[in-house]
Design a protein around this motif. Structure first.
Motif, PDB file in Angstrom:
ATOM      1  N   ALA A 179      79.689  13.955  52.229  1.00 52.67           N
ATOM      2  CA  ALA A 179      80.396  12.679  52.366  1.00 52.67           C
ATOM      3  C   ALA A 179      79.745  11.564  51.560  1.00 52.67           C
ATOM      4  O   ALA A 179      80.417  10.788  50.881  1.00 52.67           O
ATOM      5  N   GLY A 180      78.408  11.461  51.616  1.00 45.07           N
ATOM      6  CA  GLY A 180      77.705  10.396  50.912  1.00 45.07           C
ATOM      7  C   GLY A 180      77.304  10.733  49.498  1.00 45.07           C
ATOM      8  O   GLY A 180      76.673   9.913  48.815  1.00 45.07           O
ATOM      9  N   GLY A 181      77.655  11.937  49.034  1.00 42.33           N
ATOM     10  CA  GLY A 181      77.501  12.268  47.625  1.00 42.33           C
ATOM     11  C   GLY A 181      76.102  12.584  47.137  1.00 42.33           C
ATOM     12  O   GLY A 181      75.797  12.326  45.971  1.00 42.33           O
ATOM     13  N   SER A 182      75.238  13.135  47.982  1.00 44.41           N
ATOM     14  CA  SER A 182      73.921  13.549  47.469  1.00 44.41           C
ATOM     15  C   SER A 182      74.067  14.478  46.269  1.00 44.41           C
ATOM     16  O   SER A 182      73.314  14.388  45.294  1.00 44.41           O
ATOM     17  N   MET A 183      75.066  15.369  46.341  1.00 45.89           N
ATOM     18  CA  MET A 183      75.320  16.289  45.227  1.00 45.89           C
ATOM     19  C   MET A 183      76.319  15.727  44.233  1.00 45.89           C
ATOM     20  O   MET A 183      76.021  15.610  43.040  1.00 45.89           O
ATOM     21  N   THR A 184      77.506  15.372  44.723  1.00 46.21           N
ATOM     22  CA  THR A 184      78.599  15.030  43.808  1.00 46.21           C
ATOM     23  C   THR A 184      78.362  13.727  43.059  1.00 46.21           C
ATOM     24  O   THR A 184      78.832  13.569  41.928  1.00 46.21           O
ATOM     25  N   ILE A 185      77.645  12.793  43.652  1.00 45.01           N
ATOM     26  CA  ILE A 185      77.418  11.492  43.007  1.00 45.01           C
ATOM     27  C   ILE A 185      76.014  11.408  42.415  1.00 45.01           C
ATOM     28  O   ILE A 185      75.844  11.254  41.198  1.00 45.01           O
ATOM     29  N   GLY A 396      76.761  24.947  46.186  1.00 46.91           N
ATOM     30  CA  GLY A 396      77.330  23.710  45.672  1.00 46.91           C
ATOM     31  C   GLY A 396      76.330  22.921  44.844  1.00 46.91           C
ATOM     32  O   GLY A 396      76.693  22.301  43.835  1.00 46.91           O
ATOM     33  N   LEU A 397      75.067  22.937  45.253  1.00 45.89           N
ATOM     34  CA  LEU A 397      74.018  22.279  44.463  1.00 45.89           C
ATOM     35  C   LEU A 397      73.884  22.935  43.094  1.00 45.89           C
ATOM     36  O   LEU A 397      73.779  22.248  42.075  1.00 45.89           O
TER      37      LEU A 397
END
Length: 482
Positions: A179-185, A396-397
């Motif tokens: 949700a907070g985007g540790s990976m995606t952002i 995902g990482l």
């Protein structure tokens, strides 16, 4: 800097033509594909028995407002620490974010909200577009002062597409939680920017080394960005989560994690600093690592203690990164990371992804009760075990690092094209190449002590009013600094 007449003429045309081309193309695509969603369209909303208070706007807009302030004020001012690049830091942040919001609405819309041949937009799409802009600005931090505006727009053009693709793979195909985007952002933006910086390596950058540092006033202005980001980070992480206990828990975990990362930053900064003195670079950046590290796990049952522990560890790792890792990256790996995004977003982002995998693997029906369905629906439905969800999180990482590395490499090759304007090695971190001086110095270096005192006094008033009236105090802020 003396430019040849031919070079100056080309430079004069590149940015206007690219801005007009990008705006024209996005406008056409908006006209063809973008429509209001059910909660925004007048006819659709009033078809049925709805109370206006039930509209998504009233639940999501406060979080959107905070995230929007982080993108344009927080990120922009965080990067004004360079003594001669204040206009470029804030101005190019403004330019990149404005373009990324439009472009990401299209890209994310095609992946997530394409219905009946149209992209349906509303509050959620606005928040998601801001998240994408955040990843672009993280990458911008790695090449800050070494690239021209045309190069930056092309970087954003490519990065937004890859961001949307990576996000679709993680959230829709692998169905990981982030949700907070540790990976995606954060992880994606950081390593995209770092690989980009490596491809754009400048062996003669020492010619501009004297401009790369900060001065007293520029560090004060950078702290404005830090404070904005620190205050609003709970909203950033919780904005896209499910309403109710999930959003409440996400904000709470982020809140505690940020406090712990601040304490560990001050502790480690004094420990590794000369004569026990604090380093403002550490405080400006590493204190925010607590928000990054819980981006994946904040909506999970991390527990308040877990949030404190994660934040403390992230702040320590980030501080040590600025002290020891950044010099190694530049001297050994030839990665010139202007803002230290590896320390604030890269390492804490990876740590946050690992933490998310760990907490997902510990998920049980006893811990979550009926809330398991909203946090881990596949586990609740019996389609995955907790261990399987943890493995998906870790995969995902890996996917994110792959997209970021390949994308950063491709972006670097694109930005190296000779036709694109970029500052010479001797003129990096210098506003005067791209901005009019208008008869004054381009940074607060030329301010009188009286003017500085007045500005700082007004800033104190603006920040003190923040808890009472966000819009009014923000207006006062722009009156002072605009």
């Amino acid at each position: 800097m003396a430019w040849s007449p031919r070079h100056s003429a080309g430079r004069r045309l590149q940015l206007p033509l690219l801005c007009l081309l990008l705006q024209g193309a996005t406008a056409i695509l908006f006209a063809v594909f973008v429509r209001y969603n059910r909660e925004t369209d007048a006819a659709l909303w009033h078809w049925g028995n709805h109370s206006n208070a039930d509209n998504e706007f009233y639940f999501r807009y406060p979080s959107f407002q905070d995230v929007h302030a982080m993108i344009f004020v927080g990120f922009g001012f965080l990067m004004v620490f360079l003594q001669r690049y204040g206009f470029g830091s804030v101005g190019f942040t403004f330019l990149l974010a404005a373009f990324a919001l439009q472009w990401s609405t299209l890209i994310q819309g095609f992946f997530h909200s394409f219905r009946g041949g149209y992209i349906l937009v509303g509050m959620e799409s606005m928040i998601n577009a801001d998240f994408c802009a955040g990843a672009v600005l993280i990458s911008f931090g790695a090449v800050l002062g070494k690239t021209g505006p045309v190069q930056l727009l092309l970087m954003a053009l490519l990065e937004v597409v890859l961001f949307g693709l990576n996000e679709f793979v993680l959230l829709s195909l692998l169905e990981v939680k982030d949700a907070g985007g540790s990976m995606t952002i954060h992880t994606f933006g950081a390593y995209f920017g770092l690989i980009l910086s490596r491809v754009l390596y400048r062996p003669q950058l020492e010619k501009s080394k004297h401009r790369q540092g900060s001065v007293y006033h520029s560090d004060l202005f950078a702290m404005i960005g830090t404070i904005f980001l620190w205050i609003f980070w709970p909203s950033f992480n919780s904005a896209p989560t499910a309403l109710g206990d999930g959003q409440h828990r996400t904000a709470l975990n982020t809140y505690y994690s940020l406090t712990a990362s601040t304490l560990s930053t001050f502790a480690l900064s004094a420990l590794v600093g000369g004569d026990g003195r604090l380093d403002m670079v550490h405080v400006q950046n590493a204190a925010l690592a607590g928000g990054v590290v819980v981006g994946t796990s904040a909506e999970m049952m991390l527990t308040p203690f877990g949030a404190l522990a994660a934040g403390f560890l992230a702040g320590a790792i980030s501080t040590l990164g600025y002290k020891f890792v950044t010099p190694i990256l530049e001297s050994k790996l030839k990665v010139q990371d202007t803002c230290g995004v590896h320390n604030l977003h890269g390492m804490p982002g990876v740590l946050g992804a690992l933490l998310g995998g760990l907490v997902a693997g510990l998920a049980t029906r006893e811990a979550y009760g009926d809330g398991l369905e909203s946090v881990f629906p596949l586990i609740a439905e019996g389609q995955r075990s907790a261990t399987s969800q943890a493995m998906h999180q870790l995969f995902g990482l890996f996917v994110t690092l792959t997209f970021a590395s390949v994308g950063g490499g491709l972006g670097g090759l694109l930005l190296r094209l000779p036709i694109l304007d970029s500052p010479p090695d001797s003129q990096c971190y210098e506003d005067q190449i791209y901005w009019e001086a208008q008869g004054r110095q381009l940074m607060p270096l030329g301010w009188s002590p009286e003017r500085l005192a007045q500005t700082l006094s007004a800033l104190k008033v603006a920040l003190s009013l923040f808890s009472l009236d966000f819009q009014g105090s923000l207006g006062l802020f722009w009156m002072v600094f605009g």
